[in-house]
Design a protein around this motif. Structure first.
Motif, PDB file in Angstrom:
ATOM      1  N   GLY A  94      43.461  44.584  41.337  1.00  0.00           N
ATOM      2  CA  GLY A  94      43.283  43.271  41.882  1.00  0.00           C
ATOM      3  C   GLY A  94      41.763  43.323  42.366  1.00  0.00           C
ATOM      4  N   SER A  95      40.794  42.206  41.613  1.00  0.00           N
ATOM      5  CA  SER A  95      39.698  42.009  42.253  1.00  0.00           C
ATOM      6  C   SER A  95      39.462  41.027  42.802  1.00  0.00           C
ATOM      7  CB  SER A  95      38.824  42.047  40.972  1.00  0.00           C
ATOM      8  OG  SER A  95      38.815  40.989  40.202  1.00  0.00           O
ATOM      9  N   GLY A  96      40.518  40.183  43.526  1.00  0.00           N
ATOM     10  CA  GLY A  96      40.045  39.345  44.526  1.00  0.00           C
ATOM     11  C   GLY A  96      39.489  40.124  46.060  1.00  0.00           C
ATOM     12  N   ASN A  97      39.168  39.017  46.981  1.00  0.00           N
ATOM     13  CA  ASN A  97      38.691  39.516  48.186  1.00  0.00           C
ATOM     14  C   ASN A  97      39.566  40.673  48.770  1.00  0.00           C
ATOM     15  OD1 ASN A  97      36.333  38.266  48.198  1.00  0.00           O
ATOM     16  ND2 ASN A  97      37.148  36.390  49.162  1.00  0.00           N
ATOM     17  N   VAL A 112      40.823  47.778  39.039  1.00  0.00           N
ATOM     18  CA  VAL A 112      41.243  47.237  37.879  1.00  0.00           C
ATOM     19  C   VAL A 112      41.940  45.729  38.108  1.00  0.00           C
ATOM     20  CG1 VAL A 112      43.073  47.569  36.115  1.00  0.00           C
ATOM     21  CG2 VAL A 112      41.951  49.632  37.210  1.00  0.00           C
ATOM     22  N   ASP A 113      41.603  44.938  37.097  1.00  0.00           N
ATOM     23  CA  ASP A 113      42.131  43.570  37.125  1.00  0.00           C
ATOM     24  C   ASP A 113      42.672  42.992  35.862  1.00  0.00           C
ATOM     25  OD1 ASP A 113      42.678  40.886  37.690  1.00  0.00           O
ATOM     26  OD2 ASP A 113      41.700  41.022  39.415  1.00  0.00           O
ATOM     27  N   ALA A 114      43.845  42.348  35.517  1.00  0.00           N
ATOM     28  CA  ALA A 114      44.234  41.857  34.260  1.00  0.00           C
ATOM     29  C   ALA A 114      43.206  40.618  33.948  1.00  0.00           C
ATOM     30  CB  ALA A 114      45.511  41.415  34.156  1.00  0.00           C
ATOM     31  N   ALA A 115      42.764  39.976  35.052  1.00  0.00           N
ATOM     32  CA  ALA A 115      41.660  38.888  34.712  1.00  0.00           C
ATOM     33  C   ALA A 115      40.466  39.440  33.909  1.00  0.00           C
ATOM     34  CB  ALA A 115      41.474  38.200  36.008  1.00  0.00           C
ATOM     35  N   PRO A 116      39.787  38.336  33.267  1.00  0.00           N
ATOM     36  CA  PRO A 116      38.527  38.701  32.683  1.00  0.00           C
ATOM     37  C   PRO A 116      37.417  38.687  33.689  1.00  0.00           C
ATOM     38  CG  PRO A 116      39.063  36.576  32.253  1.00  0.00           C
ATOM     39  CD  PRO A 116      40.399  37.210  32.735  1.00  0.00           C
ATOM     40  N   ARG A 117      37.425  38.235  34.771  1.00  0.00           N
ATOM     41  CA  ARG A 117      36.285  38.296  35.671  1.00  0.00           C
ATOM     42  C   ARG A 117      36.772  38.728  37.060  1.00  0.00           C
ATOM     43  NH1 ARG A 117      36.806  33.723  32.814  1.00  0.00           N
ATOM     44  NH2 ARG A 117      37.710  32.588  34.616  1.00  0.00           N
ATOM     45  N   VAL A 118      35.881  39.268  37.590  1.00  0.00           N
ATOM     46  CA  VAL A 118      36.073  39.529  39.265  1.00  0.00           C
ATOM     47  C   VAL A 118      36.385  38.098  39.960  1.00  0.00           C
ATOM     48  CG1 VAL A 118      34.827  40.265  41.423  1.00  0.00           C
ATOM     49  CG2 VAL A 118      34.520  41.421  39.333  1.00  0.00           C
ATOM     50  N   ALA A 168      30.487  48.353  43.965  1.00  0.00           N
ATOM     51  CA  ALA A 168      30.034  48.864  42.934  1.00  0.00           C
ATOM     52  C   ALA A 168      29.020  49.899  43.145  1.00  0.00           C
ATOM     53  CB  ALA A 168      29.542  47.748  42.032  1.00  0.00           C
ATOM     54  N   ARG A 169      27.992  49.511  44.055  1.00  0.00           N
ATOM     55  CA  ARG A 169      27.026  50.597  44.237  1.00  0.00           C
ATOM     56  C   ARG A 169      27.391  51.739  44.973  1.00  0.00           C
ATOM     57  NH1 ARG A 169      25.232  45.866  47.591  1.00  0.00           N
ATOM     58  NH2 ARG A 169      25.679  46.279  49.569  1.00  0.00           N
ATOM     59  N   THR A 170      28.751  51.874  45.347  1.00  0.00           N
ATOM     60  CA  THR A 170      29.201  53.164  46.098  1.00  0.00           C
ATOM     61  C   THR A 170      29.754  54.036  44.900  1.00  0.00           C
ATOM     62  OG1 THR A 170      31.448  52.512  46.271  1.00  0.00           O
ATOM     63  CG2 THR A 170      29.892  52.271  48.028  1.00  0.00           C
ATOM     64  N   GLY A 171      29.801  53.502  43.540  1.00  0.00           N
ATOM     65  CA  GLY A 171      30.219  54.305  42.241  1.00  0.00           C
ATOM     66  C   GLY A 171      31.333  53.993  41.730  1.00  0.00           C
ATOM     67  N   VAL A 172      32.095  52.987  42.329  1.00  0.00           N
ATOM     68  CA  VAL A 172      33.414  52.625  41.971  1.00  0.00           C
ATOM     69  C   VAL A 172      33.358  51.751  40.508  1.00  0.00           C
ATOM     70  CG1 VAL A 172      35.588  51.389  42.305  1.00  0.00           C
ATOM     71  CG2 VAL A 172      34.457  52.665  44.256  1.00  0.00           C
ATOM     72  N   PRO A 173      33.919  52.280  39.333  1.00  0.00           N
ATOM     73  CA  PRO A 173      34.096  51.496  38.196  1.00  0.00           C
ATOM     74  C   PRO A 173      34.859  50.345  38.213  1.00  0.00           C
ATOM     75  CG  PRO A 173      35.179  53.509  37.873  1.00  0.00           C
ATOM     76  CD  PRO A 173      34.695  53.664  39.204  1.00  0.00           C
ATOM     77  N   PHE A 174      34.531  49.402  37.536  1.00  0.00           N
ATOM     78  CA  PHE A 174      35.419  48.177  37.374  1.00  0.00           C
ATOM     79  C   PHE A 174      36.114  48.213  35.877  1.00  0.00           C
ATOM     80  CE2 PHE A 174      33.199  47.178  41.300  1.00  0.00           C
ATOM     81  CZ  PHE A 174      33.778  46.034  41.542  1.00  0.00           C
ATOM     82  N   TYR A 175      37.284  47.659  35.735  1.00  0.00           N
ATOM     83  CA  TYR A 175      37.946  47.569  34.541  1.00  0.00           C
ATOM     84  C   TYR A 175      38.605  46.276  34.586  1.00  0.00           C
ATOM     85  CZ  TYR A 175      37.230  52.732  33.716  1.00  0.00           C
ATOM     86  OH  TYR A 175      36.701  53.989  33.533  1.00  0.00           O
ATOM     87  N   LEU A 176      37.857  45.348  34.223  1.00  0.00           N
ATOM     88  CA  LEU A 176      38.548  43.803  33.946  1.00  0.00           C
ATOM     89  C   LEU A 176      39.466  43.633  32.583  1.00  0.00           C
ATOM     90  CD1 LEU A 176      37.884  41.990  36.245  1.00  0.00           C
ATOM     91  CD2 LEU A 176      36.072  43.873  36.164  1.00  0.00           C
ATOM     92  N   SER A 177      40.127  43.017  32.570  1.00  0.00           N
ATOM     93  CA  SER A 177      40.839  42.780  31.253  1.00  0.00           C
ATOM     94  C   SER A 177      41.715  44.012  31.344  1.00  0.00           C
ATOM     95  CB  SER A 177      40.159  42.280  30.062  1.00  0.00           C
ATOM     96  OG  SER A 177      39.703  41.136  30.277  1.00  0.00           O
ATOM     97  N   ASN A 186      27.188  39.575  34.359  1.00  0.00           N
ATOM     98  CA  ASN A 186      27.406  41.080  34.663  1.00  0.00           C
ATOM     99  C   ASN A 186      28.027  41.476  35.840  1.00  0.00           C
ATOM    100  OD1 ASN A 186      26.408  43.683  33.229  1.00  0.00           O
ATOM    101  ND2 ASN A 186      26.081  44.040  35.295  1.00  0.00           N
ATOM    102  N   LEU A 187      28.055  40.537  37.073  1.00  0.00           N
ATOM    103  CA  LEU A 187      28.671  40.465  38.218  1.00  0.00           C
ATOM    104  C   LEU A 187      29.927  40.328  37.959  1.00  0.00           C
ATOM    105  CD1 LEU A 187      28.265  40.590  41.397  1.00  0.00           C
ATOM    106  CD2 LEU A 187      28.079  38.202  41.281  1.00  0.00           C
ATOM    107  N   LEU A 188      30.319  39.303  37.148  1.00  0.00           N
ATOM    108  CA  LEU A 188      31.697  38.893  36.782  1.00  0.00           C
ATOM    109  C   LEU A 188      32.527  39.921  36.007  1.00  0.00           C
ATOM    110  CD1 LEU A 188      31.349  35.073  36.074  1.00  0.00           C
ATOM    111  CD2 LEU A 188      31.986  36.052  38.369  1.00  0.00           C
ATOM    112  N   LEU A 189      31.857  40.636  35.162  1.00  0.00           N
ATOM    113  CA  LEU A 189      32.187  41.484  34.213  1.00  0.00           C
ATOM    114  C   LEU A 189      32.406  42.883  34.842  1.00  0.00           C
ATOM    115  CD1 LEU A 189      30.923  40.136  30.874  1.00  0.00           C
ATOM    116  CD2 LEU A 189      33.287  39.601  31.892  1.00  0.00           C
TER     117      LEU A 189
END
Length: 525
Positions: free
Chosen positions: A156-159, A179-185, A196-205, A366-369
């Protein structure tokens, strides 16, 4: 049967705010809450709130909770804890379970402020110990001092997902992926960027295929999904984790209102089944009001204003104030609430794909993805400027209702203007004195003080830092980019901690000058 002028169910931000307003008007008011501590979600929210002064911006949630409790006590609000309201019946009869006793109360008016419950999603292994709601993880960390796990995957990438991911990192957990099934943050970009700047990778979709383990979670597999949310074969990714946090939305806890016979409606934009009500919380039943997430999912700042509105409306209903006084006070609160409901994340924009800011600037894809603004996108935002000497660089790229940075700068270096959702700008001709108040005051941790050329081939960057232990002056490490990857060597040259900074420390690092606009976090090595 005991009678009160006003009975409030729920001692969270909206319920306490309603009780304060009503008690100030002279109503004999009681608030029932099932928990052993009042304050609802506020006491586990250690981050700073957005908005303006009137919304308690740049104040941490648990401090706001303390302030509300003190106000309620001074106003004479009776708060009854460990009291579960199990019924709301005709003539505003409220049934409360306290221990082994069932007690009946009558209210001349009732405000339901029961909030919302976390949603869950099902997948193979979802019942294993170690699969928990993000709110539960936040409760463990911030209320009870218990580490939820060591290696965590956040869904979940909501607040909520973004804020709790950052807090997990703060308490020493490793967030292996968001991780988030949605295509955007889904949440605020500034929240995503600090994760992100602490090093956590985002996996959208992407979403979870299965949780692994026998007696508890030992791993998780995710996979990419297509536009119809079906797994794409061959895209599976495995992570060794002991905890899976679910931040997949909230549902209003509206059961009491349905029981009482209020007219209800299913509204996906409000989170589910909610009562039909007017802007001031009046339901279809005279004298029964709602406030906060039970009427539609929003931020705690909005819930507090809605609570105040419902308290004032109830006071007028019972004859404690006149209609003119009510309308005057509600008009002021309307304006404050409207300010919070503007910008890209306004309720009317839910589900919409916003491509430009209010200023006509292209939104960072890039922010959204990926959770961070790319280097080649950054320069188009008005807060990003270049000049000699120390100056603010404001990486706030979305129209969010927030303006503490403008108030914090006593030299007038930063301006948002009259519209609270406008992107902040650095005022031309202004002179930064390197006080750091803007950095510490930014609720999104999106402001940095940069000296791009110190004259010796180096630059300095002052950044917000809320991790322990604090690095000491002289500590060597790496400057991390917005994507959390090391970009250069760095050395800590200053650490500032002041009461006025409210626990946001200012860390100044010295780096090669070519990385002045790239390094945004520090990691000791």
């Amino acid at each position: 049967m005991k009678r009160y002028d006003l009975i409030i169910v729920g001692a969270g931000p909206s319920g306490l705010s309603a009780g304060i307003e009503a008690a100030k008007k002279g109503l004999r008011t009681v608030v029932f809450d099932e928990n052993e501590k009042p304050g609802g979600q506020l006491f586990k929210q250690i981050h700073k709130f957005f908005g303006s002064k009137e919304h308690r911006a740049k104040v941490r949630g648990y401090v706001i909770g303390q302030q509300l409790l003190e106000e309620a006590d001074r106003a004479g609000v009776e708060v009854v804890l460990n009291a579960t309201v199990i019924g709301l019946y005709q003539d505003k009869e409220v049934v409360v379970k306290r221990g082994d006793r069932i007690e009946h109360y009558k209210g001349n008016a009732v405000i339901i402020a029961t909030g919302a419950a976390e949603n869950m999603v099902t997948f193979p292994g979802w019942t294993l110990p170690g699969v928990i709601g993000a709110g539960a993880a936040q409760t463990m960390m911030n209320l009870h001092g218990v580490l939820p796990g060591k290696r965590v995957l956040m869904l979940g990438s909501g607040n909520v997902g973004l804020v709790v991911s950052f807090q997990l990192e703060q308490c020493g957990c490793e967030v292996v992926a968001l991780v988030d099934a949605a295509p955007r943050v889904g949440g605020y970009g500034v929240h995503a960027a600090k994760v992100a700047r602490t090093g956590v990778p985002f996996y959208l979709s992407h979403t979870i295929v299965e949780a692994e383990g026998t007696d508890c979670v030992t791993g998780v597999t995710i996979a990419e999904v297509d536009s119809t949310f079906h797994f794409i074969p061959g895209t599976e990714k495995h992570f060794d984790v002991d905890t899976i946090c679910l931040a997949v939305g909230l549902s209003p806890m509206s059961q009491l209102l349905k029981m009482a016979g209020c007219r209800m409606v299913d509204d996906a934009k409000k989170g589910g089944q909610v009562p039909v009500c007017d802007p001031y919380g009046r339901t279809s039943l005279p004298g029964v009001y709602v406030a906060g997430d039970v009427a539609g999912i929003e931020e705690a700042s909005s819930a507090m204003i809605e609570g105040r509105m419902a308290g004032i409306a109830a006071a007028e209903y019972l004859g404690y104030i006149g209609k003119d006084e009510m309308e005057s006070e509600l008009a002021s609160l309307d304006k404050a609430l409207d300010g919070l409901r503007q910008g890209m994340f306004a309720p009317q924009n839910r589900g919409k794909q916003i491509t430009e800011t209010e200023e006509g600037i292209e939104v960072s894809q890039n922010l959204l993805l990926h959770g961070y603004v790319a280097d080649d996108e950054l320069e188009r935002y008005p807060g990003v400027t270049h000049k000699s000497g120390v100056h603010p660089v404001i990486e706030c790229t979305q129209n969010i209702p927030c303006n503490p940075c403008q108030d914090a700068c006593k030299k007038g270096c930063i301006s948002i203007g009259a519209k609270i959702t406008s992107l902040p700008i650095v005022v031309e001709g202004s002179e930064c004195i390197n006080c750091g108040m803007c950095v510490a005051s930014c609720s999104g941790q999106a402001i940095f003080l940069v000296d791009e050329d110190c004259g010796d081939g180096t630059a300095t960057v002052t950044l917000p830092y809320e991790f322990l232990p604090l690095p000491e002056v002289g500590t060597k490490g790496k400057g991390l980019g917005r994507d959390g990857k090391a970009v250069c060597d760095a050395e800590v040259v200053s650490v500032k901690s002041m009461k006025a900074f409210d626990k946001t420390n200012l860390l100044t690092i010295r780096i090669p000058k070519e990385y002045a606009m790239k390094a945004r976090f520090f990691k000791a090595v």
